[in-house]
Design a protein around this motif. Structure first.
Motif, PDB file in Angstrom:
ATOM      1  N   ILE A  53       1.076  -1.373  -0.204  1.00 20.64           N
ATOM      2  CA  ILE A  53       0.241   0.148   0.199  1.00 20.64           C
ATOM      3  C   ILE A  53       1.288   1.131   0.019  1.00 20.64           C
ATOM      4  CG2 ILE A  53      -1.660  -1.410   1.343  1.00 20.64           C
ATOM      5  CD1 ILE A  53      -1.044   1.106   3.597  1.00 20.64           C
ATOM      6  N   THR A  54       0.160   2.812  -0.518  1.00 19.62           N
ATOM      7  CA  THR A  54       0.781   3.369   0.137  1.00 19.62           C
ATOM      8  C   THR A  54       1.028   3.755   1.469  1.00 19.62           C
ATOM      9  OG1 THR A  54      -1.541   4.997  -0.280  1.00 19.62           O
ATOM     10  CG2 THR A  54      -0.174   4.809  -2.212  1.00 19.62           C
ATOM     11  N   PRO A  55       1.909   4.681   1.976  1.00 26.05           N
ATOM     12  CA  PRO A  55       1.519   4.902   3.463  1.00 26.05           C
ATOM     13  C   PRO A  55       0.166   5.704   4.394  1.00 26.05           C
ATOM     14  CG  PRO A  55       4.110   5.563   2.621  1.00 26.05           C
ATOM     15  CD  PRO A  55       2.957   5.055   1.414  1.00 26.05           C
ATOM     16  N   PRO A  56      -0.227   4.702   4.943  1.00 19.06           N
ATOM     17  CA  PRO A  56      -1.685   5.507   5.524  1.00 19.06           C
ATOM     18  C   PRO A  56      -1.995   6.774   6.204  1.00 19.06           C
ATOM     19  CG  PRO A  56      -0.305   3.355   7.069  1.00 19.06           C
ATOM     20  CD  PRO A  56       0.894   4.019   6.178  1.00 19.06           C
ATOM     21  N   GLY A  57      -2.336   7.563   5.446  1.00 15.22           N
ATOM     22  CA  GLY A  57      -2.672   9.227   6.278  1.00 15.22           C
ATOM     23  C   GLY A  57      -2.550   9.190   6.600  1.00 15.22           C
ATOM     24  N   ARG A  58      -1.857   8.852   8.488  1.00 17.43           N
ATOM     25  CA  ARG A  58      -1.333   9.868   9.300  1.00 17.43           C
ATOM     26  C   ARG A  58       0.139   9.607   9.050  1.00 17.43           C
ATOM     27  NH1 ARG A  58      -1.865   4.599  10.906  1.00 17.43           N
ATOM     28  NH2 ARG A  58       0.116   3.235  11.814  1.00 17.43           N
ATOM     29  N   GLU A  59       0.539   9.237   7.922  1.00 19.35           N
ATOM     30  CA  GLU A  59       2.037   9.336   7.525  1.00 19.35           C
ATOM     31  C   GLU A  59       3.100  10.047   6.012  1.00 19.35           C
ATOM     32  OE1 GLU A  59       3.747   5.725   8.351  1.00 19.35           O
ATOM     33  OE2 GLU A  59       2.721   5.412   9.778  1.00 19.35           O
ATOM     34  N   THR A  97      -4.635   1.409  -1.859  1.00 22.88           N
ATOM     35  CA  THR A  97      -3.770  -0.248  -1.926  1.00 22.88           C
ATOM     36  C   THR A  97      -2.945  -0.911  -3.387  1.00 22.88           C
ATOM     37  OG1 THR A  97      -5.760  -1.375  -0.055  1.00 22.88           O
ATOM     38  CG2 THR A  97      -4.589  -2.967  -1.765  1.00 22.88           C
ATOM     39  N   LEU A  98      -1.734  -0.985  -3.906  1.00 25.52           N
ATOM     40  CA  LEU A  98      -1.260  -1.801  -4.503  1.00 25.52           C
ATOM     41  C   LEU A  98      -0.950  -2.651  -5.478  1.00 25.52           C
ATOM     42  CD1 LEU A  98       1.897   1.114  -3.962  1.00 25.52           C
ATOM     43  CD2 LEU A  98      -0.399   1.976  -5.500  1.00 25.52           C
ATOM     44  N   ALA A  99      -1.278  -3.196  -4.336  1.00 26.81           N
ATOM     45  CA  ALA A  99      -1.247  -5.486  -4.208  1.00 26.81           C
ATOM     46  C   ALA A  99      -2.028  -5.599  -3.305  1.00 26.81           C
ATOM     47  CB  ALA A  99       0.316  -5.906  -5.011  1.00 26.81           C
ATOM     48  N   ASP A 100      -3.253  -6.276  -3.580  1.00 28.95           N
ATOM     49  CA  ASP A 100      -3.641  -7.271  -1.940  1.00 28.95           C
ATOM     50  C   ASP A 100      -2.180  -8.825  -2.684  1.00 28.95           C
ATOM     51  OD1 ASP A 100      -6.369  -6.084  -1.386  1.00 28.95           O
ATOM     52  OD2 ASP A 100      -7.024  -6.198  -3.585  1.00 28.95           O
ATOM     53  N   LEU A 101      -2.334  -9.101  -0.889  1.00 33.55           N
ATOM     54  CA  LEU A 101      -1.470 -10.297  -0.991  1.00 33.55           C
ATOM     55  C   LEU A 101      -2.052 -11.220  -0.528  1.00 33.55           C
ATOM     56  CD1 LEU A 101       1.749  -8.949  -0.085  1.00 33.55           C
ATOM     57  CD2 LEU A 101       1.244  -9.414  -2.282  1.00 33.55           C
ATOM     58  N   GLN A 190      -2.685 -13.177  -7.888  1.00 32.26           N
ATOM     59  CA  GLN A 190      -3.505 -12.265  -7.645  1.00 32.26           C
ATOM     60  C   GLN A 190      -4.629 -12.510  -8.365  1.00 32.26           C
ATOM     61  OE1 GLN A 190      -2.778  -9.871 -11.716  1.00 32.26           O
ATOM     62  NE2 GLN A 190      -4.214  -8.701 -11.163  1.00 32.26           N
ATOM     63  N   GLN A 191      -5.459 -11.987  -7.562  1.00 26.17           N
ATOM     64  CA  GLN A 191      -7.426 -12.440  -7.594  1.00 26.17           C
ATOM     65  C   GLN A 191      -7.931 -11.276  -8.530  1.00 26.17           C
ATOM     66  OE1 GLN A 191      -8.898 -14.245  -3.616  1.00 26.17           O
ATOM     67  NE2 GLN A 191      -6.356 -14.988  -3.207  1.00 26.17           N
ATOM     68  N   TYR A 192      -7.370  -9.776  -8.002  1.00 28.58           N
ATOM     69  CA  TYR A 192      -8.452  -8.742  -8.853  1.00 28.58           C
ATOM     70  C   TYR A 192      -7.849  -8.050  -9.116  1.00 28.58           C
ATOM     71  CZ  TYR A 192     -11.073  -9.993  -3.680  1.00 28.58           C
ATOM     72  OH  TYR A 192     -11.854 -10.808  -2.926  1.00 28.58           O
ATOM     73  N   ASN A 193      -8.421  -7.547 -10.303  1.00 28.76           N
ATOM     74  CA  ASN A 193      -8.118  -6.917 -11.345  1.00 28.76           C
ATOM     75  C   ASN A 193      -8.136  -5.631 -10.579  1.00 28.76           C
ATOM     76  OD1 ASN A 193     -10.361  -5.880 -11.482  1.00 28.76           O
ATOM     77  ND2 ASN A 193     -10.735  -5.936 -13.864  1.00 28.76           N
ATOM     78  N   LEU A 194      -6.785  -3.932 -11.063  1.00 29.39           N
ATOM     79  CA  LEU A 194      -6.787  -2.973 -10.166  1.00 29.39           C
ATOM     80  C   LEU A 194      -8.214  -2.298 -10.547  1.00 29.39           C
ATOM     81  CD1 LEU A 194      -5.149  -1.382  -8.926  1.00 29.39           C
ATOM     82  CD2 LEU A 194      -4.014  -0.322 -11.222  1.00 29.39           C
ATOM     83  N   THR A 195      -8.362  -1.193  -9.680  1.00 34.06           N
ATOM     84  CA  THR A 195      -9.034   0.085  -9.476  1.00 34.06           C
ATOM     85  C   THR A 195      -9.094   0.217  -7.904  1.00 34.06           C
ATOM     86  OG1 THR A 195     -11.307  -2.296  -9.686  1.00 34.06           O
ATOM     87  CG2 THR A 195     -11.818  -0.106  -8.978  1.00 34.06           C
ATOM     88  N   ALA A 196      -8.221   1.033  -8.485  1.00 33.10           N
ATOM     89  CA  ALA A 196      -7.536   2.244  -7.930  1.00 33.10           C
ATOM     90  C   ALA A 196      -8.731   2.725  -6.605  1.00 33.10           C
ATOM     91  CB  ALA A 196      -6.954   3.283  -8.202  1.00 33.10           C
ATOM     92  N   HIS A 197      -8.493   2.942  -5.529  1.00 33.18           N
ATOM     93  CA  HIS A 197      -9.634   3.478  -4.535  1.00 33.18           C
ATOM     94  C   HIS A 197      -8.528   3.476  -2.938  1.00 33.18           C
ATOM     95  CE1 HIS A 197     -10.252  -1.300  -3.901  1.00 33.18           C
ATOM     96  NE2 HIS A 197     -10.314   0.071  -2.579  1.00 33.18           N
ATOM     97  N   ILE A 198      -9.569   4.332  -2.546  1.00 33.14           N
ATOM     98  CA  ILE A 198      -9.639   4.832  -1.439  1.00 33.14           C
ATOM     99  C   ILE A 198     -10.400   4.408  -0.292  1.00 33.14           C
ATOM    100  CG2 ILE A 198      -8.724   6.196   0.805  1.00 33.14           C
ATOM    101  CD1 ILE A 198      -7.186   8.121  -1.530  1.00 33.14           C
TER     102      ILE A 198
END
Length: 260
Positions: A53-59, A97-101, A190-198
């Protein structure tokens, strides 16, 4: 498995229309990631795993202004839906989330191997090290808010890349991860294609029937207001994070990081 750039833009455009919101709202279900409390609110339940993921909001100082706009949008939606129907994600844990693991039951099963966590951390570190030279650039990928999406169990902000190069950088990262034989051997695919979302919040139980069309128009108005105020979203870092539920994403100092 991921879309081409143009297909991605067209898919997101369809997902963010009031008509789509209305049809999706007719089929929402309660998220098992939160449970009801005695005072009618909802709190997160255990849901362990790992993500990139990208850094969480607080960071994430680079996106502080963007996240404030998202928090304002979230507040408006939460006031409209109520605490019983909409469990908010704390803004300090907002992230892309850039990639689910691996998560939940699959992660718990993998935990029978006491070396699973260090194996995963080492594998991600090796992948990041291999691809870092190819993904280094003077300017990080820039994305922008493109609307709201109603998912079966959540409401989220969607993001579009500002150009094809920004999209390709994220797809290159995902391809390196999901085509890794070492990760496959750990049971990760990989289980999902990319849907960039927050994600802004998860659905609970409605206390009264929903007027789906009216609510769809309300969500679209929220999206239009937020898009007018939101600055670009910078994707500067990809980090391996371990989560215990949908509000806590932690990392140890030795967890791998990729600069984008």
């Amino acid at each position: 498995m991921d879309n081409t750039y143009q297909d991605y833009l067209e898919r997101i455009a369809h997902l963010t229309t009031p008509a789509t919101h209305g049809s999706k709202l007719e089929h929402i279900v309660e998220s098992p990631k939160f449970k009801a409390t005695e005072d009618g609110r909802r709190e997160p339940v255990a849901f362990p795993g790992y993500s990139i993921i990208t850094p969480p909001g607080r960071e994430d100082r680079a996106n502080a202004e963007f996240y404030q706009v998202m928090a304002d949008c979230q507040t408006r939606i939460a006031q409209r839906l109520g605490a019983s129907l909409f469990a908010i994600v704390p803004p300090e844990s907002f992230h892309l989330t850039l990639a689910d693991l691996i998560w939940d039951g699959a992660y718990e099963e993998a935990g029978y191997d006491p070396q699973f966590d260090p194996k995963l951390q080492r594998c991600i570190g090796e992948i990041f090290e291999q691809i870092q030279p190819n993904l280094s650039s003077p300017q990080s990928p820039q994305w922008q808010m493109s609307g709201l999406v109603v998912m079966p169990r959540a409401i989220a902000v969607t993001l579009n890349p500002t150009n094809e190069a920004a999209y390709d950088r994220i797809i290159a990262l995902r391809r390196a991860l999901y085509q890794s034989r070492a990760l496959m051997e750990l049971g990760i695919e990989q289980q999902y294609n990319l849907t960039a979302h927050i994600t802004l919040g998860y659905f609970g139980k409605a206390t009264e029937p929903l007027d789906c069309q009216e609510l769809a128009q309300f969500l679209d108005a929220c999206a239009q207001e937020a898009m007018a105020a939101a600055p670009p979203f910078w994707v500067k870092r990809a980090e391996l994070r371990k989560f215990t539920d949908m509000t806590r994403y932690e990392r140890s100092p030795n967890f791998p990081v990729l600069s984008l």
